[in-house]
Design a protein around this motif. Structure first.
Motif, PDB file in Angstrom:
ATOM      1  N   ALA A  47       0.836  -1.202   0.000  1.00 21.02           N
ATOM      2  CA  ALA A  47       0.000   0.000   0.000  1.00 21.02           C
ATOM      3  C   ALA A  47       0.871   1.253   0.000  1.00 21.02           C
ATOM      4  CB  ALA A  47      -0.904   0.009   1.222  1.00 21.02           C
ATOM      5  N   LYS A  48       0.410   2.281  -0.701  1.00 15.03           N
ATOM      6  CA  LYS A  48       1.136   3.554  -0.732  1.00 15.03           C
ATOM      7  C   LYS A  48       1.064   4.222   0.643  1.00 15.03           C
ATOM      8  CE  LYS A  48       0.496   4.503  -5.579  1.00 15.03           C
ATOM      9  NZ  LYS A  48       0.199   5.516  -6.571  1.00 15.03           N
ATOM     10  N   MET A  49       2.064   5.064   0.922  1.00 13.58           N
ATOM     11  CA  MET A  49       2.071   5.786   2.189  1.00 13.58           C
ATOM     12  C   MET A  49       1.029   6.895   2.124  1.00 13.58           C
ATOM     13  SD  MET A  49       5.103   7.722   4.228  1.00 13.58           S
ATOM     14  CE  MET A  49       5.889   6.333   4.979  1.00 13.58           C
ATOM     15  N   THR A  50       0.167   6.941   3.131  1.00 15.48           N
ATOM     16  CA  THR A  50      -0.941   7.886   3.144  1.00 15.48           C
ATOM     17  C   THR A  50      -0.582   9.139   3.931  1.00 15.48           C
ATOM     18  OG1 THR A  50      -1.864   6.873   5.121  1.00 15.48           O
ATOM     19  CG2 THR A  50      -2.632   6.019   2.992  1.00 15.48           C
ATOM     20  N   LYS A  51      -1.422  10.142   3.803  1.00 15.34           N
ATOM     21  CA  LYS A  51      -1.215  11.411   4.504  1.00 15.34           C
ATOM     22  C   LYS A  51      -1.222  11.244   6.028  1.00 15.34           C
ATOM     23  CE  LYS A  51      -3.369  15.902   5.149  1.00 15.34           C
ATOM     24  NZ  LYS A  51      -4.523  16.723   4.800  1.00 15.34           N
ATOM     25  N   PRO A  52      -2.195  10.498   6.625  1.00 15.92           N
ATOM     26  CA  PRO A  52      -2.169  10.346   8.082  1.00 15.92           C
ATOM     27  C   PRO A  52      -0.890   9.662   8.595  1.00 15.92           C
ATOM     28  CG  PRO A  52      -4.296   9.693   7.233  1.00 15.92           C
ATOM     29  CD  PRO A  52      -3.416   9.924   6.049  1.00 15.92           C
ATOM     30  N   THR A  53      -0.397   8.682   7.862  1.00 18.84           N
ATOM     31  CA  THR A  53       0.846   8.013   8.254  1.00 18.84           C
ATOM     32  C   THR A  53       2.008   8.987   8.191  1.00 18.84           C
ATOM     33  OG1 THR A  53      -0.017   5.974   7.294  1.00 18.84           O
ATOM     34  CG2 THR A  53       2.320   6.029   7.778  1.00 18.84           C
ATOM     35  N   LEU A  54       2.055   9.788   7.148  1.00 16.21           N
ATOM     36  CA  LEU A  54       3.113  10.785   6.994  1.00 16.21           C
ATOM     37  C   LEU A  54       3.051  11.816   8.122  1.00 16.21           C
ATOM     38  CD1 LEU A  54       5.354  11.497   4.897  1.00 16.21           C
ATOM     39  CD2 LEU A  54       3.747  13.113   3.933  1.00 16.21           C
ATOM     40  N   MET A  55       1.849  12.303   8.440  1.00 18.51           N
ATOM     41  CA  MET A  55       1.681  13.295   9.500  1.00 18.51           C
ATOM     42  C   MET A  55       2.134  12.738  10.858  1.00 18.51           C
ATOM     43  SD  MET A  55      -2.013  14.830   8.383  1.00 18.51           S
ATOM     44  CE  MET A  55      -2.205  15.917   9.766  1.00 18.51           C
ATOM     45  N   ARG A  56       1.739  11.499  11.140  1.00 15.69           N
ATOM     46  CA  ARG A  56       2.084  10.869  12.415  1.00 15.69           C
ATOM     47  C   ARG A  56       3.594  10.743  12.571  1.00 15.69           C
ATOM     48  NH1 ARG A  56       0.087   5.875  11.618  1.00 15.69           N
ATOM     49  NH2 ARG A  56      -1.926   6.817  11.290  1.00 15.69           N
ATOM     50  N   ASN A  57       4.279  10.350  11.508  1.00 16.47           N
ATOM     51  CA  ASN A  57       5.726  10.167  11.572  1.00 16.47           C
ATOM     52  C   ASN A  57       6.475  11.493  11.613  1.00 16.47           C
ATOM     53  OD1 ASN A  57       6.111   7.298  11.673  1.00 16.47           O
ATOM     54  ND2 ASN A  57       5.293   7.233   9.606  1.00 16.47           N
ATOM     55  N   ILE A  58       5.954  12.523  10.947  1.00 13.04           N
ATOM     56  CA  ILE A  58       6.593  13.839  10.998  1.00 13.04           C
ATOM     57  C   ILE A  58       6.508  14.397  12.424  1.00 13.04           C
ATOM     58  CG2 ILE A  58       6.374  16.236  10.231  1.00 13.04           C
ATOM     59  CD1 ILE A  58       5.730  15.166   7.446  1.00 13.04           C
ATOM     60  N   LYS A  59       5.390  14.149  13.112  1.00 16.24           N
ATOM     61  CA  LYS A  59       5.266  14.589  14.502  1.00 16.24           C
ATOM     62  C   LYS A  59       6.288  13.903  15.404  1.00 16.24           C
ATOM     63  CE  LYS A  59       0.468  16.059  14.671  1.00 16.24           C
ATOM     64  NZ  LYS A  59      -0.867  15.825  15.242  1.00 16.24           N
ATOM     65  N   LYS A  60       6.678  12.681  15.065  1.00 17.54           N
ATOM     66  CA  LYS A  60       7.699  11.957  15.834  1.00 17.54           C
ATOM     67  C   LYS A  60       9.089  12.529  15.611  1.00 17.54           C
ATOM     68  CE  LYS A  60       5.846   7.298  15.554  1.00 17.54           C
ATOM     69  NZ  LYS A  60       6.221   5.953  15.114  1.00 17.54           N
ATOM     70  N   GLY A  61       9.258  13.324  14.545  1.00 16.05           N
ATOM     71  CA  GLY A  61      10.561  13.910  14.252  1.00 16.05           C
ATOM     72  C   GLY A  61      11.277  13.250  13.093  1.00 16.05           C
ATOM     73  N   ILE A  62      10.596  12.378  12.365  1.00 15.98           N
ATOM     74  CA  ILE A  62      11.200  11.706  11.210  1.00 15.98           C
ATOM     75  C   ILE A  62      11.317  12.726  10.079  1.00 15.98           C
ATOM     76  CG2 ILE A  62      10.990   9.787   9.601  1.00 15.98           C
ATOM     77  CD1 ILE A  62      11.171   8.813  12.466  1.00 15.98           C
ATOM     78  N   SER A  63      12.494  12.780   9.434  1.00 13.69           N
ATOM     79  CA  SER A  63      12.689  13.769   8.367  1.00 13.69           C
ATOM     80  C   SER A  63      13.016  13.141   7.017  1.00 13.69           C
ATOM     81  CB  SER A  63      13.786  14.757   8.760  1.00 13.69           C
ATOM     82  OG  SER A  63      14.980  14.065   9.027  1.00 13.69           O
ATOM     83  N   GLU A  64      13.097  11.806   6.938  1.00 11.21           N
ATOM     84  CA  GLU A  64      13.299  11.102   5.668  1.00 11.21           C
ATOM     85  C   GLU A  64      12.403   9.877   5.636  1.00 11.21           C
ATOM     86  OE1 GLU A  64      17.315   9.910   4.889  1.00 11.21           O
ATOM     87  OE2 GLU A  64      17.951  11.943   4.436  1.00 11.21           O
ATOM     88  N   PHE A  65      11.803   9.640   4.478  1.00 14.91           N
ATOM     89  CA  PHE A  65      10.959   8.472   4.286  1.00 14.91           C
ATOM     90  C   PHE A  65      11.385   7.762   3.014  1.00 14.91           C
ATOM     91  CE2 PHE A  65       8.482  11.483   6.695  1.00 14.91           C
ATOM     92  CZ  PHE A  65       7.925  10.712   7.689  1.00 14.91           C
TER      93      PHE A  65
END
Length: 106
Positions: A47-65
């Motif tokens: 499955a493609k990476m969705t917006k909610p997954t991206l938002m959740r990980n950015i809040k954790k401090g992740i800066s590369e996907f």
């Protein structure tokens, strides 16, 4: 999810960490790799990476996907508008932000 699937995912995380010249961290709730202050997340799903997954990980401090399957259009639009500093990779290639310049006449 079988043990084989989990081992395949971890092996993929380690190989991507090597490609990014980073150290594999892994574990539940942690980033997948770290290179100095840069934290990275690897997704090896169909499955493609969705917006909610991206938002959740950015809040954790992740800066590369890095993902095998790509990103949804809303996820790309969110990154382009609110977090252009976040680096997205698809199969090892960097996904560039779209130009948000003026579209009308000057």
């Amino acid at each position: 999810m079988s043990k084989k699937d989990i081992k395949r995912g971890i092996a993929h995380e380690k190989s991507i960490a090597r490609k990014h010249n980073a150290k594999h961290v892994g574990g539940p709730g942690k980033e997948d790799y770290r290179r100095g202050n840069v934290l990275g997340e690897v997704k090896a799903t169909k499955a493609k990476m969705t917006k909610p997954t991206l938002m959740r990980n950015i809040k954790k401090g992740i800066s590369e996907f890095d993902t095998k399957s790509g990103y949804t259009k809303p996820a790309l639009a969110y990154r382009d508008r609110y977090h252009p500093e976040v680096a997205l990779y698809h199969c090892g290639r960097k996904v560039k932000p779209k130009c948000t310049g003026h579209k009308g006449r000057v």
